[in-house]
Scaffold this active site. Sequence first.
Site, mmCIF file in Angstrom:
data_model
loop_
_atom_site.group_PDB
_atom_site.id
_atom_site.type_symbol
_atom_site.label_atom_id
_atom_site.label_comp_id
_atom_site.label_asym_id
_atom_site.label_seq_id
_atom_site.Cartn_x
_atom_site.Cartn_y
_atom_site.Cartn_z
ATOM 1 N N CYS A 29 0.834 -1.326 -0.126
ATOM 2 C CA CYS A 29 0.018 -0.046 0.011
ATOM 3 C C CYS A 29 0.680 1.127 -0.096
ATOM 4 C CB CYS A 29 -0.961 -0.001 1.046
ATOM 5 S SG CYS A 29 -0.065 -0.071 2.832
ATOM 6 N N CYS A 83 -2.474 -2.726 8.733
ATOM 7 C CA CYS A 83 -1.990 -1.727 8.904
ATOM 8 C C CYS A 83 -1.420 -1.527 10.637
ATOM 9 C CB CYS A 83 -3.337 -0.658 8.901
ATOM 10 S SG CYS A 83 -4.007 -0.966 7.594
ATOM 11 N N ASP A 134 2.220 2.615 2.390
ATOM 12 C CA ASP A 134 2.205 3.359 3.626
ATOM 13 C C ASP A 134 3.341 3.337 4.660
ATOM 14 O OD1 ASP A 134 -0.342 4.369 2.825
ATOM 15 O OD2 ASP A 134 -1.445 2.895 4.139
ATOM 16 N N CYS A 177 -3.094 5.443 5.904
ATOM 17 C CA CYS A 177 -4.704 5.243 6.052
ATOM 18 C C CYS A 177 -5.172 5.346 7.538
ATOM 19 C CB CYS A 177 -5.126 3.838 5.383
ATOM 20 S SG CYS A 177 -4.638 2.311 6.604
HETATM 21 FE FE1 FES Z 1 -1.586 0.332 4.273
HETATM 22 FE FE2 FES Z 1 -3.398 0.651 6.254
HETATM 23 S S1 FES Z 1 -3.561 0.316 3.935
HETATM 24 S S2 FES Z 1 -1.235 0.716 6.265
#
Ligand code: FES
Length: 138
Positions: A36, A107, A38, A63
């Site tokens: 993702c 996450c 992140d 997110c």
């Molecule tokens: Fe990647 Fe939440 S979608 S950390």
Amino acid sequence: MALDYSKKVMDHFMNPRNVGELDNPDGVGEAGNPKCGDIMKIYLKVNDDTKIIEDVKFKTFGCASAIASSSMATELIKGKSIDQAWDLTNNAVAEALDGLPPIKMHCSVLAEEAIHTAINDYREKHGLEKIPMEIHEE
Ligand code: FES
């Protein structure tokens, strides 16, 4: 379709605790999820005598679940020893948030990994052996 988030997730997302950086942190850790994109960064202030985490801050580019997980995780490790903080699992973070949607569990893994990396950074700087990190399957 909107995901069903608990009130606690929404609270920690809308009003995250411990956001920011620390000046001269004793340990810094970063974790990222290549899927993702992140990224979470954790800063620790540790008392060298007691090994208690006296302050902790985070910066998360991610997110809502990642921000809520960082906020909750920092609350859970503040005032704990680095050994107690090491034992904080991503499942415990998710439980403290009254659960995360299954596709958002990864996450909370970022929080566990960022804390582990920060503790190992502290350990390395203070002549302590690093602890092997657990690999989470997705
Ligand atoms: Fe990647 Fe939440 S979608 S950390």
